[in-house]
Design an enzyme around this catalytic site. Structure first.
Site, mmCIF file in Angstrom:
data_model
loop_
_atom_site.group_PDB
_atom_site.id
_atom_site.type_symbol
_atom_site.label_atom_id
_atom_site.label_comp_id
_atom_site.label_asym_id
_atom_site.label_seq_id
_atom_site.Cartn_x
_atom_site.Cartn_y
_atom_site.Cartn_z
ATOM 1 N N GLN A 126 0.835 -1.199 0.000
ATOM 2 C CA GLN A 126 0.000 0.000 0.000
ATOM 3 C C GLN A 126 0.870 1.249 0.000
ATOM 4 O OE1 GLN A 126 -2.380 0.287 3.546
ATOM 5 N NE2 GLN A 126 -3.882 1.642 2.617
ATOM 6 N N GLY A 127 0.810 2.043 -1.075
ATOM 7 C CA GLY A 127 1.622 3.247 -1.203
ATOM 8 C C GLY A 127 0.851 4.490 -0.807
ATOM 9 N N SER A 129 1.452 6.479 2.847
ATOM 10 C CA SER A 129 2.225 7.401 3.676
ATOM 11 C C SER A 129 3.483 7.899 2.980
ATOM 12 C CB SER A 129 2.621 6.720 4.992
ATOM 13 O OG SER A 129 1.486 6.434 5.765
ATOM 14 N N SER A 161 4.409 -1.544 4.250
ATOM 15 C CA SER A 161 4.511 -2.900 4.790
ATOM 16 C C SER A 161 4.720 -3.925 3.692
ATOM 17 C CB SER A 161 3.241 -3.251 5.572
ATOM 18 O OG SER A 161 3.055 -2.362 6.651
ATOM 19 N N GLU A 244 -10.147 -1.856 4.935
ATOM 20 C CA GLU A 244 -9.057 -2.277 5.817
ATOM 21 C C GLU A 244 -9.557 -2.527 7.231
ATOM 22 O OE1 GLU A 244 -4.536 -0.758 6.895
ATOM 23 O OE2 GLU A 244 -6.058 0.724 6.374
ATOM 24 N N SER A 367 -2.728 7.502 12.291
ATOM 25 C CA SER A 367 -2.282 7.728 13.662
ATOM 26 C C SER A 367 -3.452 8.121 14.557
ATOM 27 C CB SER A 367 -1.214 8.830 13.700
ATOM 28 O OG SER A 367 -1.794 10.084 13.381
ATOM 29 N N ASN A 368 -3.255 7.982 15.869
ATOM 30 C CA ASN A 368 -4.304 8.379 16.813
ATOM 31 C C ASN A 368 -4.709 9.831 16.625
ATOM 32 O OD1 ASN A 368 -4.267 5.842 17.922
ATOM 33 N ND2 ASN A 368 -3.834 6.525 20.009
ATOM 34 N N GLU A 369 -3.724 10.700 16.351
ATOM 35 C CA GLU A 369 -4.026 12.115 16.175
ATOM 36 C C GLU A 369 -4.946 12.350 14.977
ATOM 37 O OE1 GLU A 369 -0.462 11.538 18.570
ATOM 38 O OE2 GLU A 369 -1.053 10.803 16.607
#
Length: 388
Positions: A126-127, A129, A161, A244, A367-369
């Site tokens: 998966q591209g 980030s 990943s 996902e 992310s959590n943020e």
């Protein structure tokens, strides 16, 4: 169509009969922080599953799946985890890209890409980030320009990943010059074995390297390998994120429960459970796990309607934070001995690996943020974050 319980009995029996012989040693192998374990053997196992018709069970039959109902898919993932079967190597293709192509792909794209996913002949990564974007997907700078019958892709992706094991990558790239944020993005299917692609594994705290940097320097992909219309990549990419966080998370929680139960056993054996603070944290971990499951079951209503709703973001924050805290709790249960490596030069035991790798849980897959921003702005209707 068999009932959920009949389906559960069928997959449970198949796993018991097939996780034997040369496959018996794969039980419990692989997974986050351990993807390097027996990768070739796990690939062989998954191809065996494909030959027996046990990959892509939730896909429509016309695309090579079993057409399993939502309840049957939950049963499959739970039984797979309960059997301690090896971590899947084809998760990204089967759970992310495949459903995206079923929903948005052309007939030609489905005919080309879905059968190799079902057969586990092509692996995907998966591209999304990037170094300067992180979880802020709308801020990607990787660009693609049309050049004759091809797209030429230039840029960098990070935390990709299993890119070093994959043959293809679905890439979110900016295809409209001068566009900003979520406008002007496109969703491209890019081969990783061509010129202009460099993959660099990233050394992690665990000493392993399942995340990667991927550099595109004019990498080529055919013009028809764009999913959706040019500039419509944001919508397609968001749908992929929804897939996902689908039914496979129920199987993930079975693994979490096994970790917690093993940790409770350890705490009783080494005396850590005599500490009232440790007992309190173990109890909180148990109630947290029950909350995760309840939220996941609630999320299935959204999945049944086509894609998970806001519960997906709530669930991501909760399970990621819970798992990270479980790693911290494991270190408290181990005590001072948990600070020493199991062997030279840097051999970690399962608890040390859990503690170190779970630091990434609150970062990857949003992310959590970022998840808090999504909940605040899109669920609660709060004012959007001020951007420069």
């Amino acid at each position: 169509m068999s009932s959920v319980e009949e389906f559960r009995t069928e997959i449970r029996g198949w796993l018991a009969a097939n996780l034997t012989g040369s496959f018996a040693g794969l039980r419990g192998r692989g997974g986050p922080g351990r993807e390097h374990e027996a990768f070739a053997e796990r690939l062989g196992w998954e191809r065996h599953m494909a030959a027996e018709g046990w990959t892509c069970v939730g896909w429509p039959k016309e695309h090579g799946g079993r057409g399993a109902t939502l309840g049957q898919q939950v049963a499959f993932h739970e039984e797979y985890a309960l059997a301690d079967a090896p971590a899947r190597v084809n998760h990204i293709g089967e759970q992310l890209l495949g459903p995206t192509l079923v929903a948005f792909g052309t007939p030609e794209q489905r005919a080309r890409f879905l059968p190799p996913i079902v057969a586990v002949e092509e692996l995907w990564c998966q591209g999304y980030s990037e170094p300067d974007a992180g979880s802020d997907l709308a801020n990607v700078r990787t660009r693609a320009v049309r050049d004759g019958e091809d797209w030429a892709v230039t840029g960098q992706k990070i935390w990709t990943s299993l890119a070093h094991e994959a043959q293809w990558c679905f890439v979110v790239a900016r295809t409209e010059p001068g566009s900003t944020r979520h406008r002007g993005l496109s969703y491209l299917l890019v081969p990783l074995d061509g010129t202009g692609v460099e993959i660099r594994p990233i050394a992690q705290l665990t000493g392993t390297s399942e995340f990667n940097e991927v550099f595109f320097d004019g990498a080529r992909t055919r013009a028809e390998h764009i999913v959706g219309a040019p500039g419509d990549g944001w919508r397609v990419a968001m749908a992929t994120l929804g897939f996902e966080r689908g039914v496979s998370t129920l199987g993930q929680q079975v693994g979490f429960r096994r970790e917690l139960e093993t940790l409770i056993t350890l705490a009783r054996a080494n005396g850590a459970a005599e500490d009232p603070l440790i007992r309190d944290r173990l109890a909180r971990a148990w109630t947290g796990l029950e909350t995760i499951r309840c939220n996941a079951l609630r999320m299935l209503d959204g999945v049944a309607a086509g894609a998970p709703g806001p519960e997906a973001s709530i669930g991501k924050i909760f399970w990621a934070t819970w798992h990270r805290e479980l790693g911290e709790l494991a270190m408290s249960v181990l005590g001072a001995g948990g600070m020493a490596a199991a062997g030279e030069p840097y051999e970690l035991d399962d608890w040390q690996r859990l503690f170190l790798f779970s630091r990434s849980d609150t970062i990857y897959a949003g992310s959590n943020e970022i998840q808090r921003n999504i909940i605040a702005e899109r669920v609660l209707g709060l004012p959007k974050e001020i951007r420069p």
